[in-house]
Design an enzyme around this catalytic site. Sequence first.
Site, PDB file in Angstrom:
ATOM      1  N   ARG A 171       7.152  17.555  -1.458  1.00 46.62           N
ATOM      2  CA  ARG A 171       5.805  17.397  -1.991  1.00 46.62           C
ATOM      3  C   ARG A 171       5.281  15.985  -1.720  1.00 46.62           C
ATOM      4  NH1 ARG A 171       4.805  22.046  -4.375  1.00 46.62           N
ATOM      5  NH2 ARG A 171       6.604  23.121  -5.256  1.00 46.62           N
ATOM      6  N   ASP A 172       3.993  15.947  -1.366  1.00 53.26           N
ATOM      7  CA  ASP A 172       3.352  14.655  -1.129  1.00 53.26           C
ATOM      8  C   ASP A 172       3.247  13.895  -2.448  1.00 53.26           C
ATOM      9  OD1 ASP A 172       1.287  13.551   1.351  1.00 53.26           O
ATOM     10  OD2 ASP A 172       1.114  12.640  -0.640  1.00 53.26           O
ATOM     11  N   ASN A 223      -2.130  14.323  11.172  1.00 51.42           N
ATOM     12  CA  ASN A 223      -2.868  13.098  11.460  1.00 51.42           C
ATOM     13  C   ASN A 223      -2.096  12.368  12.554  1.00 51.42           C
ATOM     14  OD1 ASN A 223      -4.835  13.525   9.494  1.00 51.42           O
ATOM     15  ND2 ASN A 223      -3.588  12.595   7.893  1.00 51.42           N
ATOM     16  N   VAL A 251       2.132   7.018   7.864  1.00 48.04           N
ATOM     17  CA  VAL A 251       3.595   7.036   8.006  1.00 48.04           C
ATOM     18  C   VAL A 251       3.895   7.507   9.423  1.00 48.04           C
ATOM     19  CG1 VAL A 251       5.767   7.998   7.176  1.00 48.04           C
ATOM     20  CG2 VAL A 251       3.916   7.527   5.541  1.00 48.04           C
ATOM     21  N   HIS A 260       4.698  14.346  10.898  1.00 45.86           N
ATOM     22  CA  HIS A 260       4.707  15.210   9.710  1.00 45.86           C
ATOM     23  C   HIS A 260       3.504  16.128   9.724  1.00 45.86           C
ATOM     24  CE1 HIS A 260       2.673  11.412   8.706  1.00 45.86           C
ATOM     25  NE2 HIS A 260       1.868  12.134   7.940  1.00 45.86           N
ATOM     26  N   HIS A 276       1.016  18.230   7.304  1.00 42.81           N
ATOM     27  CA  HIS A 276       0.528  18.436   5.941  1.00 42.81           C
ATOM     28  C   HIS A 276       0.253  19.926   5.739  1.00 42.81           C
ATOM     29  CE1 HIS A 276      -0.623  14.143   4.970  1.00 42.81           C
ATOM     30  NE2 HIS A 276      -0.641  14.060   6.297  1.00 42.81           N
TER      31      HIS A 276
HETATM   32  P1  AMP Z   1      -0.473  10.378   6.781  1.00 44.12           P
HETATM   33  O1  AMP Z   1      -1.588   9.614   6.125  1.00 44.12           O
HETATM   34  O2  AMP Z   1      -0.924  11.570   7.565  1.00 44.12           O
HETATM   35  O3  AMP Z   1       0.453   9.462   7.561  1.00 44.12           O
HETATM   36  O4  AMP Z   1       0.370  10.996   5.585  1.00 44.12           O
HETATM   37  C1  AMP Z   1       1.391  10.315   4.945  1.00 44.12           C
HETATM   38  C2  AMP Z   1       1.545  10.966   3.601  1.00 44.12           C
HETATM   39  O5  AMP Z   1       2.785  10.578   3.077  1.00 44.12           O
HETATM   40  C3  AMP Z   1       0.492  10.549   2.569  1.00 44.12           C
HETATM   41  O6  AMP Z   1      -0.233  11.713   2.141  1.00 44.12           O
HETATM   42  C4  AMP Z   1       1.301   9.924   1.436  1.00 44.12           C
HETATM   43  O7  AMP Z   1       0.803  10.261   0.170  1.00 44.12           O
HETATM   44  C5  AMP Z   1       2.677  10.529   1.673  1.00 44.12           C
HETATM   45  N1  AMP Z   1       3.809   9.756   1.210  1.00 44.12           N
HETATM   46  C6  AMP Z   1       4.043   8.429   1.410  1.00 44.12           C
HETATM   47  N2  AMP Z   1       5.227   8.082   0.861  1.00 44.12           N
HETATM   48  C7  AMP Z   1       5.751   9.229   0.330  1.00 44.12           C
HETATM   49  C8  AMP Z   1       6.960   9.525  -0.371  1.00 44.12           C
HETATM   50  N3  AMP Z   1       7.884   8.577  -0.615  1.00 44.12           N
HETATM   51  N4  AMP Z   1       7.164  10.799  -0.782  1.00 44.12           N
HETATM   52  C9  AMP Z   1       6.231  11.747  -0.544  1.00 44.12           C
HETATM   53  N5  AMP Z   1       5.085  11.533   0.122  1.00 44.12           N
HETATM   54  C10 AMP Z   1       4.845  10.288   0.545  1.00 44.12           C
END
Ligand code: AMP
Length: 119
Positions: free
Chosen positions: A35-36, A92, A101, A105, A107
């Site tokens: 989960r995000d 993304n 990140v 990944h 979403h």
């Molecule tokens: P993006 O912006 O597409 O790179 O998505 C990265 C996602 O990772 C964001 O929606 C963050 O909320 C999520 N995120 C960052 N750190 C963590 C974590 N430790 N556990 C779960 N989700 C995370």
Amino acid sequence: MPAPARPDDCIFCKIIEGDLPADIVHADEITVAFRDLNPQAPTHVLVVPRSHYANAAELARHEPTSVAALVSAGSAVAAAEGLDDGYRLVFNTGAGAGQTVFHAHLHVLGGRSLQGHMA
Ligand code: AMP
């Protein structure tokens, strides 16, 4: 071809290795889903490949079958979460598109109507 080395500062690699806690909802040989931390929809799950690549395009270049595995895992998560009305799958790709990140990944977003919401 061997998977690339894991960078020390990759939070998703740490989650995959069990070194950082996460609410894991699915795991298989190729992917892990959790989960995000900052959900943008009632259901917001991230599906990541166990191999470290910076984004989905790099993953597709080096491990094309893993992209299919991410989508399959994402659809399994959506079914398990009861997203019968539909869900959104988003990669993304690059900072300009909001990627924060740099471990590929997918979403999985759902649980409310997403019609008309492209951002
Ligand atoms: P993006 O912006 O597409 O790179 O998505 C990265 C996602 O990772 C964001 O929606 C963050 O909320 C999520 N995120 C960052 N750190 C963590 C974590 N430790 N556990 C779960 N989700 C995370």
